[in-house]
Design a protein around this motif. Structure first.
Motif, PDB file in Angstrom:
ATOM      1  N   MET A 161       0.828  -1.220   0.000  1.00 39.54           N
ATOM      2  CA  MET A 161       0.000   0.000   0.000  1.00 39.54           C
ATOM      3  C   MET A 161       0.860   1.266   0.000  1.00 39.54           C
ATOM      4  SD  MET A 161      -2.965   1.292  -0.156  1.00 39.54           S
ATOM      5  CE  MET A 161      -3.950   2.720   0.263  1.00 39.54           C
ATOM      6  N   GLN A 162       1.942   1.280   0.759  1.00 36.69           N
ATOM      7  CA  GLN A 162       2.806   2.458   0.799  1.00 36.69           C
ATOM      8  C   GLN A 162       3.348   2.768  -0.599  1.00 36.69           C
ATOM      9  OE1 GLN A 162       5.825   2.525   3.845  1.00 36.69           O
ATOM     10  NE2 GLN A 162       7.077   3.984   2.714  1.00 36.69           N
ATOM     11  N   ASP A 163       3.861   1.763  -1.269  1.00 35.12           N
ATOM     12  CA  ASP A 163       4.395   1.963  -2.624  1.00 35.12           C
ATOM     13  C   ASP A 163       3.307   2.388  -3.602  1.00 35.12           C
ATOM     14  OD1 ASP A 163       6.932   1.193  -1.744  1.00 35.12           O
ATOM     15  OD2 ASP A 163       6.532  -0.920  -2.181  1.00 35.12           O
ATOM     16  N   LEU A 164       2.123   1.805  -3.468  1.00 35.98           N
ATOM     17  CA  LEU A 164       0.999   2.161  -4.338  1.00 35.98           C
ATOM     18  C   LEU A 164       0.618   3.633  -4.182  1.00 35.98           C
ATOM     19  CD1 LEU A 164      -1.262  -0.992  -3.851  1.00 35.98           C
ATOM     20  CD2 LEU A 164      -0.002  -0.364  -5.926  1.00 35.98           C
ATOM     21  N   MET A 165       0.535   4.103  -2.931  1.00 35.23           N
ATOM     22  CA  MET A 165       0.139   5.500  -2.701  1.00 35.23           C
ATOM     23  C   MET A 165       1.223   6.479  -3.133  1.00 35.23           C
ATOM     24  SD  MET A 165      -2.944   5.619  -2.013  1.00 35.23           S
ATOM     25  CE  MET A 165      -2.965   7.397  -1.865  1.00 35.23           C
ATOM     26  N   ILE A 166       2.465   6.096  -2.976  1.00 42.86           N
ATOM     27  CA  ILE A 166       3.553   6.959  -3.481  1.00 42.86           C
ATOM     28  C   ILE A 166       3.394   7.110  -4.989  1.00 42.86           C
ATOM     29  CG2 ILE A 166       6.046   7.065  -3.911  1.00 42.86           C
ATOM     30  CD1 ILE A 166       6.399   5.787  -1.084  1.00 42.86           C
ATOM     31  N   GLU A 167       3.137   6.008  -5.681  1.00 50.54           N
ATOM     32  CA  GLU A 167       2.966   6.042  -7.135  1.00 50.54           C
ATOM     33  C   GLU A 167       1.720   6.856  -7.529  1.00 50.54           C
ATOM     34  OE1 GLU A 167       3.396   5.739 -11.113  1.00 50.54           O
ATOM     35  OE2 GLU A 167       4.899   5.303  -9.586  1.00 50.54           O
ATOM     36  N   VAL A 168       0.608   6.662  -6.832  1.00 47.27           N
ATOM     37  CA  VAL A 168      -0.637   7.376  -7.150  1.00 47.27           C
ATOM     38  C   VAL A 168      -0.443   8.883  -7.013  1.00 47.27           C
ATOM     39  CG1 VAL A 168      -2.976   7.863  -6.269  1.00 47.27           C
ATOM     40  CG2 VAL A 168      -2.257   5.510  -6.657  1.00 47.27           C
ATOM     41  N   THR A 169       0.106   9.331  -5.888  1.00 46.64           N
ATOM     42  CA  THR A 169       0.212  10.774  -5.651  1.00 46.64           C
ATOM     43  C   THR A 169       1.271  11.425  -6.540  1.00 46.64           C
ATOM     44  OG1 THR A 169       1.645  10.376  -3.735  1.00 46.64           O
ATOM     45  CG2 THR A 169      -0.721  10.683  -3.320  1.00 46.64           C
ATOM     46  N   ARG A 170       2.380  10.759  -6.730  1.00 37.88           N
ATOM     47  CA  ARG A 170       3.426  11.328  -7.602  1.00 37.88           C
ATOM     48  C   ARG A 170       2.966  11.368  -9.059  1.00 37.88           C
ATOM     49  NH1 ARG A 170       9.039   8.830  -5.168  1.00 37.88           N
ATOM     50  NH2 ARG A 170       9.063  10.126  -3.290  1.00 37.88           N
ATOM     51  N   SER A 171       2.275  10.331  -9.485  1.00 36.81           N
ATOM     52  CA  SER A 171       1.773  10.289 -10.853  1.00 36.81           C
ATOM     53  C   SER A 171       0.728  11.392 -11.071  1.00 36.81           C
ATOM     54  CB  SER A 171       1.171   8.917 -11.152  1.00 36.81           C
ATOM     55  OG  SER A 171       0.609   8.899 -12.439  1.00 36.81           O
ATOM     56  N   TYR A 172      -0.183  11.560 -10.105  1.00 37.87           N
ATOM     57  CA  TYR A 172      -1.201  12.610 -10.204  1.00 37.87           C
ATOM     58  C   TYR A 172      -0.513  13.974 -10.330  1.00 37.87           C
ATOM     59  CZ  TYR A 172      -5.641  15.016  -9.445  1.00 37.87           C
ATOM     60  OH  TYR A 172      -6.768  15.800  -9.592  1.00 37.87           O
TER      61      TYR A 172
END
Length: 181
Positions: A161-172
Motif C-alpha cells: 500500500m505504501q508503494d501504491l500511494m507513493i505512485e498514485v500521488t506522484r503520478s497525479y
C-alpha cells in the motif's frame, strides 16, 4: 496504461517555491496557520480552516475539489478548544470530503463524499471508501479498508500500500499540468 493529463489554467493556481499548487478558488482561512510541505495540490472550492488551529499537510498530497478540512475540537467547561491537525505524506482526498480528524497518517486513500468525524485517527496505509462516514474518535488501523455509514472495517490492504500511494500521488502531481506547457 498511462494516466491521463490533467490540464489546469495557470492563472487559476498559485505555485509556491516548494512546488505546491493552490487554487485561487479555494478558501484558506488563517493561511498563516496552514503548512504545506511541498508538491501538494489544493483544488478549487476546498476550505481549509487554519483560523481555528494549525493544519499541517505533508508532501505529495492531493486535496480534491470541495474538500473541507477543519481541526477537531473538544467541548470544555470554559467553552471549546480546537486542536492542530496533522496530515501525513502521499495522501489522496476525494471530492467533497469533510475532514475533522485528529490525525491522518501517511499513504492513505480517502474516497469522495466521505466524512472523517471529530477526533478520529487514520493510521498509515489505510483506505476509506467513497461515501464512508468514520464515527467520532474511531481509530482506523494500518492496512485496513473502512466503508459504509457508519464506517466499519471491511477489508485488508496489501503490504505494498505504501508503494501504491507513493505512485498514485506522484503520478497525479506529474500529470497535473499547465495548459500553457
Amino acid at each position: 496504461m498511462e494516466p491521463q493529463e490533467i490540464l489546469y489554467d495557470p492563472s487559476e493556481y498559485i505555485e509556491t517555491a516548494s512546488g505546491n499548487k493552490v487554487s485561487r478558488n479555494c478558501l484558506l482561512c488563517g493561511s498563516q496557520h496552514i503548512v504545506l510541505s511541498g508538491k501538494s495540490i489544493i483544488q478549487p472550492k476546498s476550505i481549509l480552516r487554519g483560523d481555528l488551529a494549525q493544519i499541517h499537510i505533508g508532501r505529495n498530497c492531493i486535496i480534491s475539489t470541495g474538500v473541507v478540512i477543519s481541526p477537531p475540537f473538544r467541548k470544555l467547561s470554559s467553552g471549546s478548544a480546537f486542536f492542530p491537525v496533522q496530515i501525513g505524506d502521499n495522501i489522496f482526498v476525494g471530492e467533497n470530503t469533510v475532514i475533522c480528524a485528529a490525525s491522518i497518517g501517511s499513504y492513505i486513500y480517502i474516497g469522495k463524499n466521505c466524512v472523517l468525524s471529530q477526533g478520529c485517527v487514520l493510521r498509515d496505509c489505510c483506505r476509506i471508501e467513497d461515501n464512508a462516514i468514520v464515527p467520532p474518535d474511531t481509530v482506523v488501523p494500518p492496512f485496513s479498508v473502512f466503508s459504509g455509514s457508519p464506517g466499519k472495517l471491511t477489508g485488508d490492504l496489501p503490504e505494498s500500500m505504501q508503494d501504491l500511494m507513493i505512485e498514485v500521488t506522484r503520478s497525479y502531481y506529474s500529470h497535473f499540468r499547465s495548459k500553457n506547457t
